[in-house]
Design a protein around this motif. Structure first.
Motif: not given
Length: 288
Positions: A268-288
């Protein structure tokens, strides 16, 4: 997430971990245990049981766990407890299984998905992270396609059914192989669940599973998706799990090394960690 992304835990999760404490937790309902409580609501005319963990009271997305064939909320309780430190968790029993009222016939995948959609509406939940395991993955995929606004993210764990074994005999054969790899103390849970559902319903639902072409749903999924399997899962073996990952647009693959089919129960710990990664905010793309 990239379609080609494959995540394997850096430290292999302990496999086959299901002891007396987990067995007592799974058998506890309707009594409260480890922060889990039971509740019933009338959904489409059926008194539907849900095991619920209130979570930490944050704005994190609620997680709904959908059980597989012949089983119920019971074997998913270790995962529910693991997730409850960060999320509200709901584990409904599908019609005819666990502590939910038994309808006259056995529901097929679409009817289970419709019932789950009605259940979500009854609870008035915001878009959820939906994890479906085994047959539950078929139900979750159907719901994600028919009610995309209700699903924020999707986890297809050990999804059935592989076209290479799409018959009752072949799937039962794979299930027998998997039983030699599972933690033995899961047997009392399975026995209790089969008794609750009745063997005829289990076999009828198995027939519905092998006649459900899940591929038609997989290609239409729009939610961020993880395909998750155990490294020793004979029911969702590597060729099939890779095909599922290719079919779902931009899905990621997570493999828990050494784990059998009931990866959500024994790891369960490994599966819970995978779910949290899926739900983690993705870093915004910025123009350079």
């Amino acid at each position: 997430m990239s379609r080609a992304a494959v995540h394997r835990p850096r430290r292999p999760a302990r496999t086959g971990r299901f002891g007396l404490a987990e067995l007592r937790l799974g058998m506890a309902a309707p009594r409260p245990a480890a922060g889990l409580t039971s509740e019933w609501r009338l959904v489409d005319g059926l008194r539907t049981h849900t095991r619920h963990a209130a979570g930490p009271g944050t704005d994190a997305a609620p997680v709904v766990l959908v059980h597989g064939l012949a089983v119920s909320h019971r074997y998913l309780t270790p995962l529910a407890v693991a997730l409850s430190t960060t999320n509200q968790v709901y584990v409904p029993d599908l019609p005819g299984f666990g502590l939910t009222e038994r309808p006259r016939g056995a529901y097929d995948v679409r009817r289970h998905a419709d019932h789950l959609a009605a259940w979500l509406a009854a609870y008035r939940l915001p878009p959820v992270c939906l994890l479906g395991h085994s047959f539950g993955a078929e139900v979750a995929a159907a719901l994600a396609v028919t009610h995309p606004g209700a699903v924020r993210a999707l986890v297809l764990a050990g999804p059935t059914s592989d076209p290479a074994a799409r018959s009752r005999r072949a799937l039962l054969g794979r299930w027998l192989v998997d039983n030699t790899r599972e933690a033995p103390l899961q047997v009392p849970l399975l026995t209790r669940d089969v008794w609750n559902a009745r063997p005829w319903r289990v076999l009828a639902t198995l027939s519905h599973s092998v006649h459900n072409a899940i591929e038609a749903d997989l290609v239409r999924i729009t939610a961020p998706t993880v395909v998750l399997t155990g490294g020793r899962d004979p029911i969702a073996p590597p060729p099939w799990r890779d095909q599922v990952t290719r079919l779902v647009p931009d899905a990621a693959l997570v493999v828990v090394p050494g784990a059998p089919h009931n990866v959500a129960t024994t790891n369960p710990t490994a599966v819970a960690d995978a779910i949290r990664r899926l739900l983690a905010p993705q870093p915004a793309l910025t123009d350079r």
